[in-house]
Design an enzyme around this catalytic site. Structure first.
Site, PDB file in Angstrom:
ATOM      1  CE1 TYR A 130      -4.220   1.306  -0.251  1.00  0.00           C
ATOM      2  CE2 TYR A 130      -3.626   2.660   1.630  1.00  0.00           C
ATOM      3  CZ  TYR A 130      -4.489   2.358   0.599  1.00  0.00           C
ATOM      4  OH  TYR A 130      -5.609   3.130   0.402  1.00  0.00           O
TER       5      TYR A 130
ATOM      6  CE  LYS B 170      -7.111   6.168   0.672  1.00  0.00           C
ATOM      7  NZ  LYS B 170      -8.049   7.034  -0.095  1.00  0.00           N
TER       8      LYS B 170
HETATM    9  P1  NAD Z   1     -12.089   3.870  -8.489  1.00  0.00           P
HETATM   10  O1  NAD Z   1     -10.935   3.675  -9.427  1.00  0.00           O
HETATM   11  O2  NAD Z   1     -13.413   3.411  -8.934  1.00  0.00           O
HETATM   12  O3  NAD Z   1     -12.194   5.381  -8.028  1.00  0.00           O
HETATM   13  C1  NAD Z   1     -11.067   6.233  -7.952  1.00  0.00           C
HETATM   14  C2  NAD Z   1     -11.510   7.539  -8.574  1.00  0.00           C
HETATM   15  O4  NAD Z   1     -10.493   8.527  -8.433  1.00  0.00           O
HETATM   16  C3  NAD Z   1     -11.790   7.391 -10.082  1.00  0.00           C
HETATM   17  O5  NAD Z   1     -13.116   7.765 -10.356  1.00  0.00           O
HETATM   18  C4  NAD Z   1     -10.824   8.371 -10.709  1.00  0.00           C
HETATM   19  O6  NAD Z   1     -11.361   9.008 -11.844  1.00  0.00           O
HETATM   20  C5  NAD Z   1     -10.624   9.360  -9.567  1.00  0.00           C
HETATM   21  N1  NAD Z   1      -9.426  10.183  -9.750  1.00  0.00           N
HETATM   22  C6  NAD Z   1      -8.148   9.803  -9.900  1.00  0.00           C
HETATM   23  N2  NAD Z   1      -7.369  10.880 -10.115  1.00  0.00           N
HETATM   24  C7  NAD Z   1      -8.176  11.970 -10.082  1.00  0.00           C
HETATM   25  C8  NAD Z   1      -7.982  13.370 -10.252  1.00  0.00           C
HETATM   26  N3  NAD Z   1      -6.760  13.876 -10.517  1.00  0.00           N
HETATM   27  N4  NAD Z   1      -9.050  14.192 -10.154  1.00  0.00           N
HETATM   28  C9  NAD Z   1     -10.285  13.712  -9.914  1.00  0.00           C
HETATM   29  N5  NAD Z   1     -10.551  12.393  -9.766  1.00  0.00           N
HETATM   30  C10 NAD Z   1      -9.492  11.536  -9.846  1.00  0.00           C
HETATM   31  O7  NAD Z   1     -11.640   3.127  -7.127  1.00  0.00           O
HETATM   32  P2  NAD Z   1     -12.300   3.083  -5.670  1.00  0.00           P
HETATM   33  O8  NAD Z   1     -11.671   1.897  -5.028  1.00  0.00           O
HETATM   34  O9  NAD Z   1     -13.767   3.178  -5.748  1.00  0.00           O
HETATM   35  O10 NAD Z   1     -11.683   4.369  -4.971  1.00  0.00           O
HETATM   36  C11 NAD Z   1     -12.453   5.383  -4.364  1.00  0.00           C
HETATM   37  C12 NAD Z   1     -11.864   5.760  -3.014  1.00  0.00           C
HETATM   38  O11 NAD Z   1     -12.032   4.681  -2.103  1.00  0.00           O
HETATM   39  C13 NAD Z   1     -10.367   6.069  -3.043  1.00  0.00           C
HETATM   40  O12 NAD Z   1     -10.095   7.147  -2.158  1.00  0.00           O
HETATM   41  C14 NAD Z   1      -9.767   4.787  -2.494  1.00  0.00           C
HETATM   42  O13 NAD Z   1      -8.495   4.975  -1.925  1.00  0.00           O
HETATM   43  C15 NAD Z   1     -10.808   4.470  -1.434  1.00  0.00           C
HETATM   44  N6  NAD Z   1     -10.781   3.104  -0.910  1.00  0.00           N
HETATM   45  C16 NAD Z   1     -10.822   2.050  -1.753  1.00  0.00           C
HETATM   46  C17 NAD Z   1     -10.795   0.766  -1.239  1.00  0.00           C
HETATM   47  C18 NAD Z   1     -10.806  -0.439  -2.160  1.00  0.00           C
HETATM   48  O14 NAD Z   1     -10.411  -1.523  -1.738  1.00  0.00           O
HETATM   49  N7  NAD Z   1     -11.272  -0.314  -3.389  1.00  0.00           N
HETATM   50  C19 NAD Z   1     -10.724   0.559   0.145  1.00  0.00           C
HETATM   51  C20 NAD Z   1     -10.703   1.666   0.988  1.00  0.00           C
HETATM   52  C21 NAD Z   1     -10.732   2.941   0.448  1.00  0.00           C
END
Ligand code: NAD
Length: 258
Positions: free
Chosen positions: A158, A165
């Site tokens: 990570y 984070k």
């Molecule tokens: P995802 O890829 O569907 O979403 C990530 C989003 O970030 C995308 O829509 C992308 O377009 C956007 N993004 C990236 N760079 C950007 C920029 N410069 N400007 C605007 N938007 C931008 O993946 P996800 O897993 O749904 O991620 C969403 C959030 O959830 C993130 O913060 C991620 O760290 C967090 N998260 C994810 C998980 C997991 O396991 N998937 C677990 C905990 C937290």
């Protein structure tokens, strides 16, 4: 009551139907919120088309580009919200980015550029969007962001995203402290691992999910819908006394010692 009728909600971070933000948008819509959706623009307009088609059934009244590294785009977004909605009640910050090379191997090898980019997009953007939302949340509001256990514990691969984070979670507390007197609540959801576009860049994500399925009290990981339910709760009056918190939606994984 969990009723978001009359509430204007801006949802960032939908890339496709696996996005956590998509799970959140569906639940906010089901609770009656009026939605605004942003997408990350690309040269060929693929995300605009794809995300536009996906969210069409939720009938968002605003659909705008937002690359958080483009100040002008963010300015235009919030100006449009002010002009068309007059007020904003809910901001969902659900985005992150780090170079794939920085999401495996030795953390100490991260470049200054990779470190800065990850922190800028994944952590500073919450401050940036919250500052822009603040004047529009004149009747109070709720800001929710997405974080992960890797911000408080060492999770293999990570790496730099864990640092982002950690900063993001501290942003939640400082923003909550500043905006609480205005009736604006700021919280984070720490979600368990879910297969998405962003998480597929993290080395060994499938192993992480399998480990959670074996060890977490609920013996499974969580769904986008479960995260969406919690986000909707946090945005509702049912959560009126909650701010500055990180809520774990992870099947209980974080309580385990072994
Ligand atoms: P995802 O890829 O569907 O979403 C990530 C989003 O970030 C995308 O829509 C992308 O377009 C956007 N993004 C990236 N760079 C950007 C920029 N410069 N400007 C605007 N938007 C931008 O993946 P996800 O897993 O749904 O991620 C969403 C959030 O959830 C993130 O913060 C991620 O760290 C967090 N998260 C994810 C998980 C997991 O396991 N998937 C677990 C905990 C937290």
């Amino acid at each position: 009551m969990l009723n978001l009728d009359g509430k204007n909600a801006l949802v960032t971070g939908i890339a496709n139907n696996r996005s956590i933000a998509w799970g959140i948008a569906q639940q906010l819509h089901a609770a009656g919120a009026n939605l605004g959706v942003t997408y990350l623009p690309d040269e060929k307009g693929r995300f605009e088309k794809k995300v536009g088609e996906l969210v069409e059934p939720l009938k968002p009244s605003l659909f705008l580009p937002c690359n958080v590294q483009d100040d002008h785009q963010v300015e235009t977004l919030f100006k449009t919200i002010g002009d068309q909605w007059g007020k904003l009640d809910i901001l969902i910050h659900c985005l992150a980015f780090a170079d794939k090379d920085d999401l495996s191997g030795d953390f100490s090898q991260v470049s200054r550029e990779g470190f800065t980019r990850a922190l800028d997009i994944s952590a500073y953007s919450l401050v940036q969007l919250s500052a822009a939302a603040k004047p529009l949340m004149s009747q109070g509001g709720s800001i929710v962001t997405l974080t992960y256990l890797g911000g408080v514990r060492v999770i293999p691969n990570y790496n730099v995203m864990g640092i982002a984070k950690a900063a993001l979670e501290m942003n939640v507390r400082y923003l909550a402290g500043e905006m609480g007197p205005l009736g604006i609540r700021v919280n984070g959801i720490s979600a368990g691992p879910i297969r998405t576009l962003a998480s597929s860049a993290v080395g060994g994500i499938l192993d992480m999910i399998h480990h959670v399925e074996e060890v977490a009290p609920l013996r499974r990981t969580v769904t986008q819908q479960e995260v969406g339910n919690t986000a909707t709760f946090l945005c509702s009056d049912l959560a009126s006394g909650i701010t500055g918190q990180i809520l774990y939606v992870d099947s209980g994984y974080c309580i385990m010692g072994m």
